[in-house]
Scaffold this motif. Structure first.
Motif, PDB file in Angstrom:
ATOM      1  N   ARG A 131       0.758  -1.175   0.026  1.00  0.00           N
ATOM      2  CA  ARG A 131       0.175   0.005  -0.054  1.00  0.00           C
ATOM      3  C   ARG A 131       0.862   1.250   0.010  1.00  0.00           C
ATOM      4  O   ARG A 131       1.640   1.502   0.762  1.00  0.00           O
ATOM      5  N   GLY A 132       0.640   2.112  -0.907  1.00  0.00           N
ATOM      6  CA  GLY A 132       1.219   3.541  -0.891  1.00  0.00           C
ATOM      7  C   GLY A 132       0.640   4.549  -0.042  1.00  0.00           C
ATOM      8  O   GLY A 132       1.363   5.485   0.408  1.00  0.00           O
ATOM      9  N   ASP A 133      -0.436   4.013   0.586  1.00  0.00           N
ATOM     10  CA  ASP A 133      -1.176   5.155   1.371  1.00  0.00           C
ATOM     11  C   ASP A 133      -0.781   4.885   2.833  1.00  0.00           C
ATOM     12  O   ASP A 133      -1.300   5.558   3.788  1.00  0.00           O
ATOM     13  N   LYS A 134       0.091   4.028   3.240  1.00  0.00           N
ATOM     14  CA  LYS A 134       0.543   3.755   4.395  1.00  0.00           C
ATOM     15  C   LYS A 134       2.099   4.054   4.441  1.00  0.00           C
ATOM     16  O   LYS A 134       2.848   3.716   3.762  1.00  0.00           O
ATOM     17  N   ASP A 135       2.529   4.629   5.619  1.00  0.00           N
ATOM     18  CA  ASP A 135       3.775   5.074   5.981  1.00  0.00           C
ATOM     19  C   ASP A 135       4.508   3.908   6.129  1.00  0.00           C
ATOM     20  O   ASP A 135       5.816   4.016   5.569  1.00  0.00           O
ATOM     21  N   ASP A 136       4.255   3.038   6.620  1.00  0.00           N
ATOM     22  CA  ASP A 136       5.049   1.572   6.997  1.00  0.00           C
ATOM     23  C   ASP A 136       4.189   0.525   6.756  1.00  0.00           C
ATOM     24  O   ASP A 136       3.906  -0.312   7.856  1.00  0.00           O
ATOM     25  N   PRO A 137       3.750   0.118   5.606  1.00  0.00           N
ATOM     26  CA  PRO A 137       2.948  -1.061   5.548  1.00  0.00           C
ATOM     27  C   PRO A 137       3.730  -2.390   5.908  1.00  0.00           C
ATOM     28  O   PRO A 137       4.892  -2.383   5.768  1.00  0.00           O
TER      29      PRO A 137
ATOM     30  N   ILE B 176       3.362 -11.649   1.921  1.00  0.00           N
ATOM     31  CA  ILE B 176       4.422 -11.686   2.909  1.00  0.00           C
ATOM     32  C   ILE B 176       4.950 -10.425   3.714  1.00  0.00           C
ATOM     33  O   ILE B 176       3.885  -9.484   3.239  1.00  0.00           O
ATOM     34  N   LEU B 177       5.332 -10.530   4.871  1.00  0.00           N
ATOM     35  CA  LEU B 177       5.804  -9.341   5.656  1.00  0.00           C
ATOM     36  C   LEU B 177       6.752  -8.538   4.765  1.00  0.00           C
ATOM     37  O   LEU B 177       7.774  -9.073   3.935  1.00  0.00           O
ATOM     38  N   THR B 178       6.637  -7.098   4.830  1.00  0.00           N
ATOM     39  CA  THR B 178       7.968  -6.459   4.372  1.00  0.00           C
ATOM     40  C   THR B 178       8.929  -6.314   5.223  1.00  0.00           C
ATOM     41  O   THR B 178       8.981  -6.841   6.334  1.00  0.00           O
ATOM     42  N   ALA B 179      10.209  -5.828   4.696  1.00  0.00           N
ATOM     43  CA  ALA B 179      11.399  -5.731   5.499  1.00  0.00           C
ATOM     44  C   ALA B 179      11.147  -5.183   6.526  1.00  0.00           C
ATOM     45  O   ALA B 179      11.886  -5.570   7.709  1.00  0.00           O
ATOM     46  N   SER B 180      10.384  -4.007   6.516  1.00  0.00           N
ATOM     47  CA  SER B 180      10.242  -3.220   8.018  1.00  0.00           C
ATOM     48  C   SER B 180       9.732  -4.022   8.861  1.00  0.00           C
ATOM     49  O   SER B 180      10.021  -3.978  10.150  1.00  0.00           O
ATOM     50  N   ALA B 181       8.502  -4.841   8.437  1.00  0.00           N
ATOM     51  CA  ALA B 181       7.990  -5.772   9.399  1.00  0.00           C
ATOM     52  C   ALA B 181       8.617  -6.939  10.159  1.00  0.00           C
ATOM     53  O   ALA B 181       8.757  -7.094  11.050  1.00  0.00           O
ATOM     54  N   ILE B 182       9.416  -7.339   9.006  1.00  0.00           N
ATOM     55  CA  ILE B 182      10.467  -8.560   9.377  1.00  0.00           C
ATOM     56  C   ILE B 182      11.347  -8.035  10.469  1.00  0.00           C
ATOM     57  O   ILE B 182      11.603  -8.498  11.377  1.00  0.00           O
ATOM     58  N   SER B 183      12.052  -6.627  10.229  1.00  0.00           N
ATOM     59  CA  SER B 183      13.150  -6.358  11.041  1.00  0.00           C
ATOM     60  C   SER B 183      12.353  -5.864  12.712  1.00  0.00           C
ATOM     61  O   SER B 183      13.038  -6.058  13.802  1.00  0.00           O
ATOM     62  N   LYS B 184      10.997  -5.619  12.653  1.00  0.00           N
ATOM     63  CA  LYS B 184      10.273  -5.339  13.885  1.00  0.00           C
ATOM     64  C   LYS B 184      10.070  -6.787  14.589  1.00  0.00           C
ATOM     65  O   LYS B 184      10.025  -6.637  15.931  1.00  0.00           O
TER      66      LYS B 184
ATOM     67  N   ALA C  37     -11.959  -0.516  10.579  1.00  0.00           N
ATOM     68  CA  ALA C  37     -11.949   0.370  11.837  1.00  0.00           C
ATOM     69  C   ALA C  37     -10.820  -0.067  12.816  1.00  0.00           C
ATOM     70  O   ALA C  37     -10.709   0.392  13.956  1.00  0.00           O
ATOM     71  N   TRP C  38      -9.816  -1.041  12.365  1.00  0.00           N
ATOM     72  CA  TRP C  38      -8.897  -1.180  13.559  1.00  0.00           C
ATOM     73  C   TRP C  38      -7.800  -0.326  13.534  1.00  0.00           C
ATOM     74  O   TRP C  38      -7.221   0.274  12.422  1.00  0.00           O
ATOM     75  N   PRO C  39      -7.480   0.184  14.622  1.00  0.00           N
ATOM     76  CA  PRO C  39      -6.411   1.172  14.953  1.00  0.00           C
ATOM     77  C   PRO C  39      -4.940   0.997  14.666  1.00  0.00           C
ATOM     78  O   PRO C  39      -4.022   1.976  14.720  1.00  0.00           O
ATOM     79  N   GLY C  40      -4.667  -0.334  14.299  1.00  0.00           N
ATOM     80  CA  GLY C  40      -3.409  -0.631  14.006  1.00  0.00           C
ATOM     81  C   GLY C  40      -2.795  -1.399  15.286  1.00  0.00           C
ATOM     82  O   GLY C  40      -1.482  -1.857  15.198  1.00  0.00           O
ATOM     83  N   LYS C  41      -3.077  -1.554  16.190  1.00  0.00           N
ATOM     84  CA  LYS C  41      -2.734  -2.146  17.491  1.00  0.00           C
ATOM     85  C   LYS C  41      -3.796  -3.005  18.436  1.00  0.00           C
ATOM     86  O   LYS C  41      -4.995  -2.550  18.286  1.00  0.00           O
ATOM     87  N   GLY C  42      -3.592  -4.119  18.837  1.00  0.00           N
ATOM     88  CA  GLY C  42      -4.234  -4.791  19.896  1.00  0.00           C
ATOM     89  C   GLY C  42      -5.238  -5.649  18.903  1.00  0.00           C
ATOM     90  O   GLY C  42      -4.972  -5.907  17.780  1.00  0.00           O
ATOM     91  N   GLY C  43      -6.248  -6.286  19.294  1.00  0.00           N
ATOM     92  CA  GLY C  43      -7.071  -7.143  18.810  1.00  0.00           C
ATOM     93  C   GLY C  43      -8.106  -6.580  17.810  1.00  0.00           C
ATOM     94  O   GLY C  43      -8.341  -5.490  17.736  1.00  0.00           O
ATOM     95  N   PHE C  44      -8.834  -7.520  16.872  1.00  0.00           N
ATOM     96  CA  PHE C  44      -9.812  -7.010  16.041  1.00  0.00           C
ATOM     97  C   PHE C  44     -11.197  -6.933  16.556  1.00  0.00           C
ATOM     98  O   PHE C  44     -11.484  -7.994  17.540  1.00  0.00           O
TER      99      PHE C  44
END
Length: 144
Positions: A65-71, A88-96, A126-133
């Motif tokens: 996604r181009g609309d996310k700073d760190d997909p 697949i996870l992005t390189a950024s997600a894999i590093s985290k 509606a998911w804020p990006g952290k926690g459960g759905f």
């Protein structure tokens, strides 16, 4: 008599044209049909596996996604027929988080091979990006 992949536990999936083939060693415990923009527009129902468990043959192309700073995910699709195959996870997600998860699009499976699996409907929009759905509707069992 031909055994279906349901009988063996192994799932064998293909894109529409058959150029991308995916093997997973077992049926998933559940499948998510997320309503976020990425999942709904890619037409995917995700089951999650460790990347080492999944065999993929054939070339794919990726999109993040181009609309996310760190997909965190990069959707993979067949460059010939356009079917969404996996993420697949992005390189950024894999590093985290480490390379601990990938999603396989269960819409590529034969529905009879998914009978008895719980289909969940997370509210990704509606998911804020952290926690459960939260969920937009109750889960159902496929094939019932």
């Amino acid at each position: 008599m031909r055994l279906s992949s349901y009988d063996t536990g192994m799932l064998k999936l293909t894109c529409l044209c058959g150029q991308v083939r995916i093997d997973v060693p077992k049926r998933p415990d559940f499948i998510n049909e997320c309503n976020c923009m990425l999942c709904s527009k890619s037409g995917a129902r995700w089951a999650y596996f460790h990347p080492s468990e999944v065999g993929i043959e054939g070339a794919t192309k990726g999109y993040s996604r181009g609309d996310k700073d760190d997909p965190a995910a990069e959707i993979q699709f067949c460059p010939n027929c356009g079917s969404t195959t996996h993420f697949i996870l992005t390189a950024s997600a894999i590093s985290k988080f480490g390379n601990v998860q990938m999603g396989v699009n269960m819409r590529l499976a034969d529905e009879k091979d998914l009978a008895g699996i719980e289909l969940r409907y997370p509210d990704g929009r509606a998911w804020p990006g952290k926690g459960g759905f939260d969920y937009v509707q109750d889960a159902r069992i496929i094939g019932r």
